[in-house]
Every structure is written in structure tokens, then in C-alpha cells.
Design a protein around this motif. Structure first.
Motif: not given
Length: 135
Positions: A3-8, A11-14, A41-46, A105-108
Motif C-alpha cells: 500500500s505504500t507503493t501502489t496508487g495513482n 501521485t507516485l511521480d509527484k 523512510a516510507g515517504d521515499f522510493h528507491g 502525496a504520501t497520504g494520497q
């Protein structure tokens, strides 16, 4: 995906763009670390997630978390040119705005992920367990 990496995708790009901006500001001005205390850390990717964790570890050790120190701390986990490139285009005075927008954006992103799980759930009990997390 969780759920922290899925979504629109937008939103992920933003959130990825904002994450890079936050990390760039921190690398350019390590003294701004207290200004990102609401982030995890959950607010960030890769790579940005690895860099954020490294910056946090260096601060816990009371070390300066600039580009050189972060690169040395990470070793070959993240390419040095990638780390250095994060500074380009960031405006450190915008850090509070970057942090606020990244949290939103993380919340969305998490909400979209939960909604996807809700729609994919086939059992009533599964959906009932997800409802409180969606609210």
C-alpha cells in the motif's frame, strides 16, 4: 506492491519528484535535517529511501551528512553521480513546501493503495478490516 507503493501513477511521480527535492536540499544543506522530522523512510522510493536512511544514520552518529559523507556511507549501494545529481535544481528555501507536499502525496498514495485493496477484496470480512484504515 504494497500500500505504500501502489496508487495513482501521477501521485507516485509527484511524490518521487518531491522526495528527490527534499533529499537534494538535505545534501546541499545538512543542517536542515530537523526540518524534515515529520518524514519517514516510507515517504521515499528507491535510491531516495536509501539516501534518506543514510542521512538519518549519519545524523544519529553526529556526523555531517553532506554529499561526500553520504556517498561514503552508502558505498556502492547508490551511484555517486546519482547522489550528486540530486542537488541540481533544488531550492533549499522551498524545503518546508517540499516536505508538506510530500507528506500529502504520501497520504494520497496510501489511500489509493487501500482503495485498490478494498476493491480487490472478495470477502466481506476483508473489506471490513480495511475500512478503518481508509477513513
Amino acid at each position: 506492491m504494497n500500500s505504500t507503493t501502489t496508487g495513482n501513477p501521477s501521485t507516485l511521480d509527484k511524490s518521487q519528484r518531491l522526495g528527490r527535492a527534499v533529499i537534494g536540499c538535505l545534501l546541499e544543506s545538512p543542517e536542515l535535517w530537523p526540518d524534515v522530522s515529520t518524514l519517514t523512510a516510507g515517504d521515499f522510493h528507491g535510491y531516495e529511501r536509501q539516501i534518506f536512511l543514510a542521512i538519518g544514520e549519519l545524523h544519529q552518529l553526529t556526523c555531517e551528512a553532506d554529499v561526500v559523507a553520504v556517498s561514503a556511507h552508502l558505498g556502492d549501494k547508490v551511484p555517486i553521480d546519482y547522489i550528486g545529481g540530486l542537488i541540481d535544481g533544488t531550492v533549499r528555501t522551498n524545503l518546508p513546501g517540499y516536505v508538506k507536499q510530500l507528506r500529502e502525496a504520501t497520504g494520497q498514495r496510501r489511500l489509493h493503495g487501500l482503495i485498490e485493496k478494498f476493491h480487490a477484496a472478495t470477502m466481506k470480512d476483508e473489506r471490513l478490516q480495511l475500512l478503518p484504515r481508509i477513513e
